[in-house]
Design a protein around this motif. Structure first.
Motif, PDB file in Angstrom:
ATOM      1  N   GLY A  34      42.005  42.985  64.059  1.00 24.25           N
ATOM      2  CA  GLY A  34      41.396  43.492  62.811  1.00 24.25           C
ATOM      3  C   GLY A  34      40.654  42.296  62.229  1.00 24.25           C
ATOM      4  N   ILE A  35      40.202  41.414  62.703  1.00 22.99           N
ATOM      5  CA  ILE A  35      39.366  40.419  62.159  1.00 22.99           C
ATOM      6  C   ILE A  35      38.131  40.190  62.943  1.00 22.99           C
ATOM      7  N   SER A  36      37.200  39.623  62.420  1.00 23.63           N
ATOM      8  CA  SER A  36      36.031  39.072  63.384  1.00 23.63           C
ATOM      9  C   SER A  36      36.347  38.044  64.120  1.00 23.63           C
ATOM     10  N   GLY A  37      35.770  37.773  65.185  1.00 23.83           N
ATOM     11  CA  GLY A  37      35.977  36.685  66.192  1.00 23.83           C
ATOM     12  C   GLY A  37      35.883  35.321  65.478  1.00 23.83           C
ATOM     13  N   PRO A  38      34.758  35.246  64.684  1.00 23.15           N
ATOM     14  CA  PRO A  38      34.594  33.864  64.066  1.00 23.15           C
ATOM     15  C   PRO A  38      35.927  33.654  63.014  1.00 23.15           C
ATOM     16  N   ALA A  39      36.448  34.634  62.620  1.00 17.84           N
ATOM     17  CA  ALA A  39      37.608  34.462  61.519  1.00 17.84           C
ATOM     18  C   ALA A  39      38.693  33.640  62.422  1.00 17.84           C
ATOM     19  N   LEU A  40      38.764  33.826  63.677  1.00 20.37           N
ATOM     20  CA  LEU A  40      39.844  33.313  64.165  1.00 20.37           C
ATOM     21  C   LEU A  40      40.167  31.759  64.159  1.00 20.37           C
ATOM     22  N   TYR A  41      38.773  31.146  63.919  1.00 21.61           N
ATOM     23  CA  TYR A  41      38.570  29.881  63.799  1.00 21.61           C
ATOM     24  C   TYR A  41      39.267  29.217  62.353  1.00 21.61           C
ATOM     25  N   LYS A  42      39.846  30.023  61.394  1.00 19.83           N
ATOM     26  CA  LYS A  42      40.361  29.604  60.161  1.00 19.83           C
ATOM     27  C   LYS A  42      41.844  29.282  60.726  1.00 19.83           C
ATOM     28  N   HIS A  43      42.239  29.896  61.893  1.00 16.69           N
ATOM     29  CA  HIS A  43      43.646  29.707  62.446  1.00 16.69           C
ATOM     30  C   HIS A  43      44.046  28.819  63.450  1.00 16.69           C
ATOM     31  N   PHE A  44      42.659  28.809  64.554  1.00 16.26           N
ATOM     32  CA  PHE A  44      42.830  28.065  65.590  1.00 16.26           C
ATOM     33  C   PHE A  44      41.440  27.179  65.910  1.00 16.26           C
ATOM     34  N   ALA A  45      41.443  26.182  66.410  1.00 11.00           N
ATOM     35  CA  ALA A  45      40.206  25.489  66.747  1.00 11.00           C
ATOM     36  C   ALA A  45      39.421  26.150  67.813  1.00 11.00           C
ATOM     37  N   SER A  46      40.254  26.692  68.521  1.00 13.48           N
ATOM     38  CA  SER A  46      39.552  27.216  69.707  1.00 13.48           C
ATOM     39  C   SER A  46      40.360  28.273  70.671  1.00 13.48           C
ATOM     40  N   LYS A  47      39.738  29.058  71.549  1.00 12.87           N
ATOM     41  CA  LYS A  47      40.687  29.907  72.283  1.00 12.87           C
ATOM     42  C   LYS A  47      41.566  29.152  73.084  1.00 12.87           C
ATOM     43  N   ASP A  48      40.933  27.800  73.632  1.00 10.68           N
ATOM     44  CA  ASP A  48      41.977  27.133  74.482  1.00 10.68           C
ATOM     45  C   ASP A  48      43.169  26.575  73.613  1.00 10.68           C
ATOM     46  N   ALA A  49      42.941  26.481  72.125  1.00 11.81           N
ATOM     47  CA  ALA A  49      44.161  25.946  71.392  1.00 11.81           C
ATOM     48  C   ALA A  49      44.893  27.108  71.017  1.00 11.81           C
ATOM     49  N   ILE A  50      44.602  28.298  71.133  1.00 11.76           N
ATOM     50  CA  ILE A  50      45.587  29.526  71.264  1.00 11.76           C
ATOM     51  C   ILE A  50      46.338  29.361  72.390  1.00 11.76           C
ATOM     52  N   LEU A  51      45.815  29.341  73.510  1.00 13.58           N
ATOM     53  CA  LEU A  51      46.603  29.193  74.925  1.00 13.58           C
ATOM     54  C   LEU A  51      47.658  28.299  74.881  1.00 13.58           C
ATOM     55  N   ALA A  52      47.216  26.918  74.347  1.00 12.18           N
ATOM     56  CA  ALA A  52      47.996  25.909  74.288  1.00 12.18           C
ATOM     57  C   ALA A  52      49.186  25.966  73.327  1.00 12.18           C
ATOM     58  N   GLU A  53      48.938  26.293  72.184  1.00 13.57           N
ATOM     59  CA  GLU A  53      49.922  26.777  71.367  1.00 13.57           C
ATOM     60  C   GLU A  53      51.060  27.678  71.754  1.00 13.57           C
ATOM     61  N   MET A  54      50.634  28.831  72.239  1.00 14.24           N
ATOM     62  CA  MET A  54      51.440  29.747  73.001  1.00 14.24           C
ATOM     63  C   MET A  54      52.350  29.026  73.838  1.00 14.24           C
ATOM     64  N   LEU A  55      51.667  28.354  75.035  1.00 18.70           N
ATOM     65  CA  LEU A  55      52.523  27.993  75.716  1.00 18.70           C
ATOM     66  C   LEU A  55      53.503  26.638  75.540  1.00 18.70           C
ATOM     67  N   VAL A  56      52.846  25.842  74.694  1.00 20.21           N
ATOM     68  CA  VAL A  56      53.784  24.872  74.082  1.00 20.21           C
ATOM     69  C   VAL A  56      54.950  25.370  73.276  1.00 20.21           C
ATOM     70  N   GLN A  57      54.431  26.535  72.392  1.00 22.11           N
ATOM     71  CA  GLN A  57      55.510  27.155  71.513  1.00 22.11           C
ATOM     72  C   GLN A  57      56.835  27.730  72.549  1.00 22.11           C
ATOM     73  N   ILE A  58      56.471  28.327  73.700  1.00 21.55           N
ATOM     74  CA  ILE A  58      57.324  29.166  74.052  1.00 21.55           C
ATOM     75  C   ILE A  58      58.311  28.220  75.093  1.00 21.55           C
ATOM     76  N   SER A  59      57.706  26.982  75.508  1.00 18.19           N
ATOM     77  CA  SER A  59      58.509  25.980  76.073  1.00 18.19           C
ATOM     78  C   SER A  59      59.508  25.205  75.221  1.00 18.19           C
ATOM     79  N   GLU A  60      58.919  25.015  73.981  1.00 24.30           N
ATOM     80  CA  GLU A  60      59.811  24.550  73.049  1.00 24.30           C
ATOM     81  C   GLU A  60      61.025  25.148  72.495  1.00 24.30           C
ATOM     82  N   ARG A  61      60.549  26.639  72.388  1.00 21.43           N
ATOM     83  CA  ARG A  61      61.617  27.617  72.198  1.00 21.43           C
ATOM     84  C   ARG A  61      62.702  27.708  72.978  1.00 21.43           C
ATOM     85  N   LEU A  62      62.027  27.899  74.517  1.00 17.94           N
ATOM     86  CA  LEU A  62      63.369  27.812  75.528  1.00 17.94           C
ATOM     87  C   LEU A  62      64.084  26.520  75.869  1.00 17.94           C
ATOM     88  N   LEU A  63      63.523  25.523  75.655  1.00 17.97           N
ATOM     89  CA  LEU A  63      64.477  24.087  75.541  1.00 17.97           C
ATOM     90  C   LEU A  63      65.367  24.257  74.288  1.00 17.97           C
TER      91      LEU A  63
END
Length: 184
Positions: A34-63
């Protein structure tokens, strides 16, 4: 973490699981939230950063949850049961993350890939240590192989989750528990 940030991560996981990391544009991800694509950059530096946070976060949570469950268990056998229960619960609730981890792992930036790999090794080591405590005759390599095999079974949920969730939970828990006891 802000609700919007978590919403973006959750939505990205679903979209990446359905179409692949490279198959989803920033504009599509923004629109799904429900936001514009460029508005994503208020929360994440890039799409790569979204993927990175997603996978780091789940690995940290599992551990972190695995460590907490082992610490709360009264014995290695109870710890193994708690680990299986936790991982089954996680796999049933986060099927999209399992697909993304499997398929889009190679799209992670090198530094994040190494961090995820380190966290995953620690998680496997946690399981293997409990297996060896439950059966001191197990070789370290065998305990690690058993942990990986259990993960493979449990993480099959995106492909094998054909039953209602409660039934699937029973099937996965029973199968993983029996498999881990078979050699221990």
């Amino acid at each position: 973490m802000t609700d919007r940030r978590q919403q973006l991560l959750d939505t990205a996981a679903e979209l990446f699981a359905a179409r692949g990391f490279h198959g989803v544009s920033v504009a599509e991800l923004g629109a799904a939230c429900g936001i514009s694509g460029p508005a994503l950059y208020k929360h994440f530096a890039s799409k790569d950063a979204i993927l990175a946070e997603m996978l780091v976060q789940i690995s940290e949570r599992l551990l972190a949850e695995g460590l907490a469950r082992v610490a709360a268990a009264g014995s290695p056998s109870a710890a193994i049961t708690a680990l299986v229960d936790w991982h089954v619960d996680f796999a049933l609730r986060h099927r999209a993350l399992i697909v993304v981890q499997d398929r889009d792992w190679s799209s992670l930036p090198d530094e994040d890939r190494e961090l995820v790999r380190k966290l995953q090794r620690e998680y496997v080591d946690l399981w293997a240590a409990q297996l060896r405590l439950a059966d001191p005759t197990l070789a370290d390599d065998t305990a690690h192989a058993m942990a990986h095999a259990a993960f493979g079974l449990i993480n099959s949920t995106p492909h094998s989750g054909l039953l209602p969730e409660d039934e699937m939970r029973t099937v996965l828990t029973s199968m993983a528990s029996m498999a881990l006891r078979a050699l221990s």
